[in-house]
Design a protein around this motif. Structure first.
Motif, PDB file in Angstrom:
ATOM      1  N   TRP A   1      -4.147 -11.737  18.423  1.00  0.00           N
ATOM      2  CA  TRP A   1      -4.765 -10.464  18.046  1.00  0.00           C
ATOM      3  C   TRP A   1      -3.747  -9.440  17.549  1.00  0.00           C
TER       4      TRP A   1
ATOM      5  N   SER B   1     -14.839 -12.449   6.701  1.00  0.00           N
ATOM      6  CA  SER B   1     -13.982 -13.112   7.692  1.00  0.00           C
ATOM      7  C   SER B   1     -13.046 -14.117   7.029  1.00  0.00           C
TER       8      SER B   1
ATOM      9  N   SER C   1     -10.298 -10.847   9.644  1.00  0.00           N
ATOM     10  CA  SER C   1     -10.452 -11.968  10.561  1.00  0.00           C
ATOM     11  C   SER C   1     -11.808 -11.880  11.243  1.00  0.00           C
ATOM     12  N   THR C   2     -12.250 -12.979  11.844  1.00  0.00           N
ATOM     13  CA  THR C   2     -13.496 -12.971  12.603  1.00  0.00           C
ATOM     14  C   THR C   2     -13.413 -11.969  13.754  1.00  0.00           C
ATOM     15  N   TYR C   3     -12.225 -11.769  14.268  1.00  0.00           N
ATOM     16  CA  TYR C   3     -11.997 -10.834  15.371  1.00  0.00           C
ATOM     17  C   TYR C   3     -12.359  -9.406  14.958  1.00  0.00           C
TER      18      TYR C   3
ATOM     19  N   TYR D   1     -16.218  -8.831  13.959  1.00  0.00           N
ATOM     20  CA  TYR D   1     -17.125  -8.648  15.095  1.00  0.00           C
ATOM     21  C   TYR D   1     -17.077  -7.206  15.592  1.00  0.00           C
TER      22      TYR D   1
ATOM     23  N   HIS E   1     -15.671 -17.792  15.152  1.00  0.00           N
ATOM     24  CA  HIS E   1     -14.556 -17.342  15.993  1.00  0.00           C
ATOM     25  C   HIS E   1     -14.455 -18.208  17.241  1.00  0.00           C
TER      26      HIS E   1
ATOM     27  N   SER F   1      -8.967 -10.891  24.226  1.00  0.00           N
ATOM     28  CA  SER F   1      -8.046 -10.802  23.086  1.00  0.00           C
ATOM     29  C   SER F   1      -6.777 -11.614  23.292  1.00  0.00           C
TER      30      SER F   1
ATOM     31  N   TYR G   1      -7.370 -15.410  22.412  1.00  0.00           N
ATOM     32  CA  TYR G   1      -7.915 -15.875  21.137  1.00  0.00           C
ATOM     33  C   TYR G   1      -6.830 -16.371  20.192  1.00  0.00           C
TER      34      TYR G   1
ATOM     35  N   THR H   1      -6.825 -16.715  16.022  1.00  0.00           N
ATOM     36  CA  THR H   1      -7.656 -16.272  14.909  1.00  0.00           C
ATOM     37  C   THR H   1      -7.117 -16.830  13.609  1.00  0.00           C
TER      38      THR H   1
END
Length: 636
Positions: free
Chosen positions: A73, A147, A152-154, A157, A226, A295, A298, A300
């Motif tokens: 992250w 994304s 990023s998908t992070y 969202y 994700h 976080s 993850y 990513t």
């Protein structure tokens, strides 16, 4: 006697390697002795590694300990054993429970809110709901695109959850303040007719709804990929865990749906819609810090640029180069041509850092696209590699499968529209408990919550032992099972509607709003079959798209699962309008028009859906039988 000394050597050549920096070498004399008046010296020479060699070793160790193409992250390389895995994916599953609770709590009961409090007709309310849900799922494609291409998908969202939160706040405020809604009325009272919401009231309603739709779309386009990205696809264990994740993702959807269609719907019907919207707002608000808690775990995927640009470039290059290929001097690349551009080749040759491997020729499927790769493209901007062409071919091959699932989702759209209205005319009591019609999805939701773990822990392991394959049951087999169940569901729905109208006629309640003397559990049958179809199709479709798609297009490809839902809802609205227009053109009363459901010919509409679903299933079998899966990564 022993001694050591060090010296700095000059650059020298040894074999084929040239050392361009001084070498630290150590000569160690281990012993001195004499034999026949001859001095015998035993020694050894060692050399310390150069800075370049140390850097190469360090880079190699770093590559072995990090996930290539993934970051954490904080945008640092994601480390193996620290980032990814089931722990990271579990945060996604918990968040999905809360997100789907917030969304479905309103969507499942929205048709009644629109008709009772905003005073829209049943058909208008149904179309508003299907358009709202269709837009939400269609926007998943936009979320998946962002994304893959830029964010990023992070991040997507977090942004999308904030937008949905804003939309829910607007709806909660409108539901709480009577001045922002049309005045209360009584259906059929001529002195106090019901007036539809219009002007600023309608504007506020639709602003809130479509902000929610935008947020939901971004979440649906980013959250599933994700979670799926947390697993190592290069090992059988990682692939099996990823398959389990998609099963439990549908399970999480069902958990959120269960709370939504029971507790929240009861709150809306008995305590007020402002409380229902308030619970949804709190739910999506709580989901954000829970997501942030994960976080540190993850990994990513790094965005790799717009996949749509690649698709357009390959298609346009194929079209332009087809014209140019009529000249015999141009030909499709040979087996010995490099996949890289001439600029990239020169850079590689100058650095001498690695060898240039030959490129394979394009595959024979969709041969037209092979023309995108030629020695001298029409424009330099349209220069394509074989890898780009093959990625576009993969996307085009999965599109027919995607198209075949739209009809299933058109059937699913009936669960939140006509099926709810059917149940509202029936006896909704279970003993002394009065069940809200919008809580009917409880039956398929409970079934899915039982079936999903059973499928993952019993059915799949058994299928793997029988078939002796890693998958056990293929993605396309799962999707096909869902499509077949949708045919059965529509046939059952037609039979139930015939029975419901028969009871209304026998009781003399055709023109009455009183509950009929038939239990709403009959409608639960169609919910059961369509819920089972949804489990098989949605989980299979998401895993199919994620697994088959190129890594640079996985978010946008997984979003096709939701786009299929959107197209199904839009198709439902089109079919309703088309059926009404065609049936009224023959001088008859439209099948699906008016304020009284007993005057509808809903059974005919369901039979039409059953027939269309049967034709769609035959169409699916044609494409599924011809599809070839991508080879899996080698086991490691």
């Amino acid at each position: 006697m022993s001694s050591q000394f060090s010296y700095m050597s000059r650059p020298f050549s040894s074999g084929l390697t040239i050392f361009r920096e001084p070498l630290n070498m150590t000569l160690s004399i281990t012993s001195l002795s004499t034999s026949n008046n001859i001095l015998v010296i035993k020694s050894s020479i060692t050399r310390e590694p150069t800075q370049a060699e140390k850097a190469m070793v360090g880079d190699g160790e770093q590559q072995l300990n990090t996930w290539e193409g993934y970051v954490d992250w904080r945008n640092r390389p994601a480390a193996k054993g620290r980032h990814g895995g089931m722990l990271a994916a579990s945060f996604v599953l918990v968040v999905e429970v809360l997100e789907n609770l917030a969304y479905l709590a309103n969507a499942s009961n929205l048709v009644l809110y629109l008709s009772k409090f905003m005073h829209f007709s049943p058909s208008s309310s149904a179309n508003i709901v299907t358009n709202f849900m269709g837009t939400a799922f269609l926007l998943a494609l936009f979320g998946g695109f962002l994304s893959d291409a830029f964010f990023s998908t992070y991040l997507i969202y977090l942004i999308s959850a904030s937008i949905e939160l804003l939309g829910l706040l607007i709806l909660a405020i409108q539901a709480h303040l009577p001045s922002l809604k049309p005045p209360a009325c009584e259906l059929g009272n001529v002195k106090n007719p019901c007036m539809e919401a219009d002007g600023g009231k309608a504007g506020m309603l639709f602003a809130g709804l479509y902000l929610v739709a935008l947020g939901v779309g971004g979440i649906k386009g980013s959250l599933p990929p994700h979670g799926a990205e947390q697993f190592d696809e290069n090992t059988p264990k990682g692939r099996k865990q990823r398959s389990s994740f998609f099963n439990y993702y549908v399970f999480s959807l069902s958990c959120g749906a269960l709370i939504a269609v029971t507790f929240v719907v009861w709150i809306e019907d008995n305590k007020g819609w402002q409380w229902g919207f308030g619970i949804s707002t709190a739910s999506i608000l709580i989901s954000i810090p829970i997501f942030l808690l994960g976080s540190a775990t993850y990994r990513t995927k790094i965005p790799t640029g717009s996949p749509i640009t690649t698709i357009i470039k390959v298609v346009v290059a194929a079209i332009f180069n087809t014209c140019k290929l009529r000249n015999p001097s141009n030909a499709v690349i040979s087996m010995t041509t490099s996949p890289m551009s001439s600029t990239e080749i020169n850079k590689k040759q100058d650095s001498q850092s690695r060898e240039i491997s030959p490129r394979e020729a394009p595959t024979e499927s969709l041969k037209f696209l092979n023309n995108a790769v030629i020695d001298n493209p029409f424009y330099s901007a349209l220069e394509c590699t074989v890898n780009e062409v093959e990625e576009v071919k993969i996307v085009l091959r999965i599109l027919p499968i995607f198209a075949c699932t739209i009809m299933l989702n058109c059937c699913l759209a009936q669960l939140s529209t006509f099926s709810v209205q059917q149940a509202a005319t029936m006896n909704t009591k279970l003993g002394s408990l009065k069940v809200p019609p919008a809580s009917l999805p409880t039956f398929p939701v409970l079934f899915i919550m039982i079936l999903a773990p059973t499928y993952n822990h019993i059915i799949i392991p058994f299928a793997r032992r029988v078939t002796k394959t890693e998958m056990g049951i293929t993605h396309l087999q799962r999707i096909g099972t869902g499509l077949f169940l949708s045919i059965v569901a529509m046939a059952v729905a037609a039979l139930v509607e015939i029975k419901r109208k028969g009871v209304a006629a026998e009781s003399g309640l055709i023109n009455s709003s009183e509950p009929l003397g038939i239990t709403f559990l009959w409608v639960a049958l169609q919910y059961l079959f369509l819920g089972s179809a949804d489990l098989f199709t949605l989980a299979g479709l998401m895993e199919f798209f994620f697994t088959e798609a190129p890594i640079s297009m996985r978010s946008i490809s997984t979003a096709l699962s939701w786009v299929s839902l959107a197209m199904g809802y839009y198709l439902s609205s089109v079919l309703v309008s088309l059926v009404n227009r065609i049936t009224s053109s023959f001088g008859h009363h439209p099948w699906l028009f008016g304020n009284n459901l007993n005057h509808y010919h809903l059974e005919r509409f369901y039979l039409l859906m059953c027939g269309l679903s049967g034709l769609n299933f035959l169409h699916y079998l044609l494409w599924a039988s011809r599809y070839k899966y991508r080879p899996t990564s080698p086991d490691t």
